[in-house]
Design an enzyme around this catalytic site. Structure first.
Site, short mmCIF file in Angstrom:
data_model
loop_
_atom_site.label_atom_id
_atom_site.label_comp_id
_atom_site.label_asym_id
_atom_site.label_seq_id
_atom_site.Cartn_x
_atom_site.Cartn_y
_atom_site.Cartn_z
NE ARG A 262 -3.83 -2.17 2.34
CZ ARG A 262 -4.70 -2.45 3.29
NH1 ARG A 262 -4.80 -1.64 4.34
NH2 ARG A 262 -5.47 -3.52 3.22
NE ARG A 277 -1.02 4.78 9.20
CZ ARG A 277 -2.31 4.43 9.19
NH1 ARG A 277 -2.86 3.99 8.08
NH2 ARG A 277 -3.04 4.55 10.28
CD GLU A 349 -8.19 -1.14 10.91
OE1 GLU A 349 -8.23 -1.94 9.98
OE2 GLU A 349 -8.18 0.11 10.77
CB SER A 352 -11.12 -3.76 8.82
OG SER A 352 -12.26 -3.00 8.51
NE ARG A 391 -1.71 -1.63 11.56
CZ ARG A 391 -2.50 -0.57 11.48
NH1 ARG A 391 -3.65 -0.55 12.15
NH2 ARG A 391 -2.17 0.48 10.76
#
Length: 430
Positions: A262, A277, A349, A352, A391
């Site tokens: 990403r 991130r 988070e 999801s 994560r």
């Protein structure tokens, strides 16, 4: 993508649902373009009928020696041929414009999704575990003494720039163990089918799951035209693109461990330190393909699968339902699972899970046959992280940190680590 027939039949309901997401009413624009397209199609059909009728009369006029009528009819046939070509071209252009317009409109939220503008309006629906009470000041994962030798951002920056990491030794092994544990749990306990898919996909696949056309800047494209997947949701969901499945084959539940890429285009200045991130990361993704009347229940099942991973690892978490203003464009309803990170003193988070209804299926033309001989209907699709591996590594390290700089590791990982149970202050498994 949306069903144009539904918009024709319920324009007010369509607009009301869009406005719940913070958008504006669009049915008038959509229906005007749809009407113009249909007008061109009708005109082309009328012109074709006129041409066919004139063509039949040309021979008769020639046979009876009526040259004037023969020439008039021949000219009319030629004129209608040109008119049909132009009308068909106009209809095709309007059809593409309508498709592009529908492609760019977000999904409509479920009625049970709370209204709201941003993450502050999300609603907690579940909580598990208690954040650990440490008798020392917790630090972030990249500051834990035992982790520092195995988490190298300097070398990664030399190789690739910012937002990359090189993992070494014990930390790399724990990272690998987490992915293996997740896969084994999803396959053996949650009955998902393990699937290994490419990380390079054609443009159609990105359109199919909604990354294109609107969110192209969030992903990477090669010079040859392939796209690097932002998640294996793209590949797993597109395995049914263009298919007509049998009802007995549903639900189809899959999982995959893959690299993900990403650009993080919209996250400038956010989480710039550590692994939270990154441009390249690993994730175990879950995807379900279901019958329409089973998809909402499947979302709860998928959420429970992700929650179960955290519970097995002993990591405190909370689950929130995203409000209309915070959901991703393709979702009808989303459950975010947030794990406790002592170093940040906050929940962040880690998964999801979303139900997309037939939004992706229409883009991919993925259908099923409810019963033998029945007309095919669109399937429903769901996707969810089960979990983001990096994560999860952060959460394991931060929740397991001790005052001496060592890390106690979850019991379920011991068998993946050769029976070792802790990361010593020196960064060695013991």
């Amino acid at each position: 993508m949306h069903d144009i027939r539904m918009i024709r039949d319920n324009p007010q309901a369509f607009d009301a649902a869009l406005m719940r997401r913070g958008g504006s009413a669009m049915s008038s624009e959509i229906l005007a373009l749809d009407e113009a397209r249909r007008t061109c199609i009708t005109a082309a059909e009328t012109a074709l009928a006129d041409r066919n009728a004139a063509s039949k009369q040309v021979g008769a006029a020639k046979a009876r020696g009526d040259e004037a009528e023969f020439e008039r009819l021949r000219a009319l046939v030629s004129e209608k041929k040109q008119e049909i070509a132009q009308l068909e071209e106009d209809a095709k252009a309007k059809d593409m414009a309508l498709r592009d317009l529908l492609m760019g409109i977000p999904n409509l939220p479920h009625a049970d999704v709370p209204d709201g503008k941003d993450e502050d309006d999300n609603i907690e629906i579940h909580r598990w575990g208690t954040p650990p009470k440490l008798d020392f000041t917790a630090v972030e994962h990249f500051e834990i003494p035992s982790v520092v030798p195995g988490m190298d951002f300097t070398t990664a920056a030399k190789l690739s720039g910012s937002r990359f990491v090189v993992l070494r030794g014990a930390v790399a092994r724990i990272h690998r163990a987490l992915a293996q544990f997740m896969l084994d749990t999803h396959v053996d306990q949650n009955e998902l089918t393990e699937t290994n898919t490419p990380v390079l996909v054609l443009e159609e696949a990105m359109y199919g799951t909604g990354q294109l056309p609107k969110f192209g800047e969030d992903s990477y494209r090669t010079r040859e035209g392939w796209w690097l997947i932002p998640t294996s949701e793209v590949t797993l969901t597109n395995t049914v693109a263009g298919d007509i499945l049998e009802a007995a084959d549903l639900p189809r539940r899959m999982c995959a461990h893959s690299l993900c890429f990403r650009s993080e285009a919209g996250s400038a200045g956010r989480d710039t330190t550590g692994m939270l991130r990154q441009h390249q990361f690993e994730k175990v993704e879950m995807v379900s393909v279901t019958k329409p009347d089973e998809s909402r229940a499947e979302l709860d099942r998928m959420t429970a699968c992700a929650q179960g991973i955290l519970e097995a690892l002993g990591l405190p978490y909370r689950t929130v339902v995203l409000c209309t203003g915070d959901m991703g464009a393709g979702a009808q309803r989303t459950h975010d699972i947030e794990v406790w990170l002592p170093g940040q003193n906050a929940y962040r988070e880690i998964s999801s899970c979303s139900v997309c209804g037939d939004y992706q299926a229409r883009r991919m033309n993925a259908r099923f046959r409810p019963e033998a001989g029945a007309k095919p209907e669109y399937v429903h699709t769901l996707n969810g992280s089960g979990l983001a591996v990096g994560r999860c590594l952060i959460a394991v390290l931060e929740n397991g940190q001790r005052a001496d700089g060592s890390v106690e590791l979850p019991e379920v990982l011991h068998r993946y680590l050769g029976g070792k149970s802790r990361l010593t202050a020196e960064g060695v498994l013991a």
